[in-house]
Design a protein around this motif. Structure first.
Motif, PDB file in Angstrom:
ATOM      1  N   ILE A 145       0.843  -1.187   0.000  1.00 46.07           N
ATOM      2  CA  ILE A 145       0.000   0.000   0.000  1.00 46.07           C
ATOM      3  C   ILE A 145       0.877   1.234   0.000  1.00 46.07           C
ATOM      4  O   ILE A 145       2.088   1.158   0.254  1.00 46.07           O
ATOM      5  N   CYS A 146       0.261   2.362  -0.279  1.00 47.50           N
ATOM      6  CA  CYS A 146       0.972   3.639  -0.290  1.00 47.50           C
ATOM      7  C   CYS A 146       0.158   4.640   0.510  1.00 47.50           C
ATOM      8  O   CYS A 146      -1.047   4.808   0.266  1.00 47.50           O
ATOM      9  N   VAL A 147       0.792   5.263   1.467  1.00 43.61           N
ATOM     10  CA  VAL A 147       0.153   6.289   2.291  1.00 43.61           C
ATOM     11  C   VAL A 147       0.555   7.641   1.722  1.00 43.61           C
ATOM     12  O   VAL A 147       1.744   7.965   1.644  1.00 43.61           O
ATOM     13  N   ASP A 148      -0.433   8.419   1.321  1.00 44.69           N
ATOM     14  CA  ASP A 148      -0.146   9.688   0.656  1.00 44.69           C
ATOM     15  C   ASP A 148      -0.464  10.894   1.518  1.00 44.69           C
ATOM     16  O   ASP A 148      -0.209  12.017   1.098  1.00 44.69           O
ATOM     17  N   ARG A 149      -1.009  10.707   2.709  1.00 44.95           N
ATOM     18  CA  ARG A 149      -1.300  11.844   3.583  1.00 44.95           C
ATOM     19  C   ARG A 149      -0.876  11.499   5.004  1.00 44.95           C
ATOM     20  O   ARG A 149      -0.759  10.339   5.385  1.00 44.95           O
ATOM     21  N   ARG A 150      -0.684  12.517   5.780  1.00 38.42           N
ATOM     22  CA  ARG A 150      -0.298  12.295   7.175  1.00 38.42           C
ATOM     23  C   ARG A 150      -1.482  11.830   8.024  1.00 38.42           C
ATOM     24  O   ARG A 150      -1.287  11.334   9.135  1.00 38.42           O
ATOM     25  N   GLN A 151      -2.701  12.018   7.532  1.00 38.04           N
ATOM     26  CA  GLN A 151      -3.867  11.534   8.268  1.00 38.04           C
ATOM     27  C   GLN A 151      -4.002  10.014   8.161  1.00 38.04           C
ATOM     28  O   GLN A 151      -4.792   9.411   8.868  1.00 38.04           O
ATOM     29  N   ASP A 153      -4.416   8.317   4.997  1.00 32.56           N
ATOM     30  CA  ASP A 153      -5.105   7.887   3.780  1.00 32.56           C
ATOM     31  C   ASP A 153      -4.162   7.036   2.940  1.00 32.56           C
ATOM     32  O   ASP A 153      -3.013   7.420   2.682  1.00 32.56           O
ATOM     33  N   LYS A 154      -4.637   5.904   2.495  1.00 31.72           N
ATOM     34  CA  LYS A 154      -3.798   4.960   1.760  1.00 31.72           C
ATOM     35  C   LYS A 154      -4.589   4.377   0.599  1.00 31.72           C
ATOM     36  O   LYS A 154      -5.819   4.420   0.564  1.00 31.72           O
ATOM     37  N   PHE A 155      -3.855   3.798  -0.339  1.00 35.81           N
ATOM     38  CA  PHE A 155      -4.452   3.117  -1.479  1.00 35.81           C
ATOM     39  C   PHE A 155      -3.521   1.981  -1.894  1.00 35.81           C
ATOM     40  O   PHE A 155      -2.321   1.997  -1.600  1.00 35.81           O
ATOM     41  N   ILE A 156      -4.108   0.997  -2.565  1.00 36.89           N
ATOM     42  CA  ILE A 156      -3.336  -0.175  -2.990  1.00 36.89           C
ATOM     43  C   ILE A 156      -2.342   0.249  -4.056  1.00 36.89           C
ATOM     44  O   ILE A 156      -2.665   0.999  -4.980  1.00 36.89           O
ATOM     45  N   LEU A 157      -1.120  -0.263  -3.951  1.00 44.12           N
ATOM     46  CA  LEU A 157      -0.035   0.207  -4.803  1.00 44.12           C
ATOM     47  C   LEU A 157      -0.039  -0.450  -6.180  1.00 44.12           C
ATOM     48  O   LEU A 157       0.392   0.151  -7.157  1.00 44.12           O
ATOM     49  N   GLU A 158      -0.538  -1.683  -6.296  1.00 41.59           N
ATOM     50  CA  GLU A 158      -0.425  -2.413  -7.564  1.00 41.59           C
ATOM     51  C   GLU A 158      -1.255  -1.783  -8.686  1.00 41.59           C
ATOM     52  O   GLU A 158      -0.719  -1.538  -9.776  1.00 41.59           O
ATOM     53  N   GLY A 161      -0.293   2.080 -10.713  1.00 42.35           N
ATOM     54  CA  GLY A 161       0.619   2.387 -11.799  1.00 42.35           C
ATOM     55  C   GLY A 161       2.002   2.788 -11.350  1.00 42.35           C
ATOM     56  O   GLY A 161       2.869   3.095 -12.182  1.00 42.35           O
ATOM     57  N   LEU A 162       2.251   2.778 -10.039  1.00 38.89           N
ATOM     58  CA  LEU A 162       3.566   3.149  -9.534  1.00 38.89           C
ATOM     59  C   LEU A 162       4.546   1.982  -9.559  1.00 38.89           C
ATOM     60  O   LEU A 162       5.759   2.189  -9.478  1.00 38.89           O
ATOM     61  N   ILE A 163       4.040   0.744  -9.639  1.00 37.53           N
ATOM     62  CA  ILE A 163       4.914  -0.429  -9.694  1.00 37.53           C
ATOM     63  C   ILE A 163       5.177  -0.772 -11.153  1.00 37.53           C
ATOM     64  O   ILE A 163       4.233  -0.928 -11.939  1.00 37.53           O
TER      65      ILE A 163
END
Length: 276
Positions: A145-151, A153-158, A161-163
């Motif tokens: 997963i990737c956490v994009d905010r300090r609160q 909030d996350k989303f699945i990384l696969e 498009g980042l992998i």
């Protein structure tokens, strides 16, 4: 009679005078035409429209209409007072369960030589089975997963498009088939065009004259110059007409052109002739 007509004309022309209006009314009452009996026209009213199918419709309605259509059936079976409605009487009921016969178990005393059956468990041992599954099982890999905010909030990384998962494909880095096919077609077209150009240049290529052909051509030009010069020398001394002048100019032009060609051929030893 004439006065009455005159008064009527005056009545219509001068409608403001009330005295003339009264005189006109008196003249109209005393007119002789008022003594004639007036015939009143009677207005005849058309008879009411009655359909020709009215009896047929009336008879059809009487035949199809029942006596209990609006009042209800004349005789209805009345329920008895003993069969009154009870609670839950209209709910569906399950059929009665039949009693099952129990099988009699014959209990016998085991013999001295009998051995009990080993390895048979009547119930599952969940503690041992769970421990074995945990020991032999493969641990689950965490989902990247990737956490994009300090609160948080996350989303699945696969699927983001980042992998770079396309790098693992077998066809990665290879030229597609349609591109290869198109390049081959372009190369084939270029080769055909080059062959056509080479053949065209070969057909239009200049031909080199040999020494013998050059000498023959030079002798022929000189011979032509001698013939034209002989014709020029044969002209009359006095040229006084227009045809003589034109003929003389024509011979001079031919001699100049031949002299120019002879000088050009003598000057250049190698001569090429272009094919038309």
């Amino acid at each position: 009679m004439w006065q009455a007509g005159h008064v009527i004309v005056q009545l219509f022309t001068l409608s403001v005078d009330p005295i003339s209006v009264k005189m006109a009314a008196l003249c109209m009452e005393e007119s002789i035409y008022n003594l004639l009996p007036q015939i009143t026209e009677k207005t005849f009213k058309a008879p009411r429209y009655v359909s020709a199918f009215k009896p047929y419709v009336k008879r059809t309605i009487e035949q199809s209409k029942a006596q209990w259509k609006t009042i209800g059936p004349p005789k209805v079976q009345v329920p008895s007072p003993q069969d009154f409605l009870q609670k839950h009487s209209k709910e569906p009921k399950l059929p009665e369960r039949k009693p099952q016969r129990k099988k009699k178990l014959e209990l016998t005393v085991p013999k001295r030589t009998d051995h009990p059956v080993m390895g048979v468990h009547s119930k599952k041992n969940f503690i041992n089975s769970n421990a074995a599954n945990v020991i032999m099982g493969v641990p689950k890999k965490p989902v990247p997963i990737c956490v994009d905010r300090r609160q948080g909030d996350k989303f699945i990384l696969e699927p983001s498009g980042l992998i770079p998962k396309y790098l693992k494909k077998k066809e990665y880095g290879l030229i597609p088939k349609y591109v290869t096919k198109r390049n081959e077609e372009v190369q084939r077209a270029q080769e055909e065009y080059d062959a056509y150009i080479k053949e065209t240049l070969r057909q239009k290529a200049m031909k080199r004259l040999s020494d013998e052909e050059r000498e023959t051509l030079l002798e022929g030009l000189k011979k032509n110059w001698e013939e034209v010069h002989h014709a020029f020398q044969s002209l009359s001394v006095e040229i006084d007409t227009l045809p003589k002048k034109l003929h003389k100019e024509k011979l001079e032009t031919q001699m100049k052109q031949l002299e120019h060609d002879i000088h050009t051929i003598e000057k250049h030893k190698i001569i090429y002739i272009a094919n038309k």
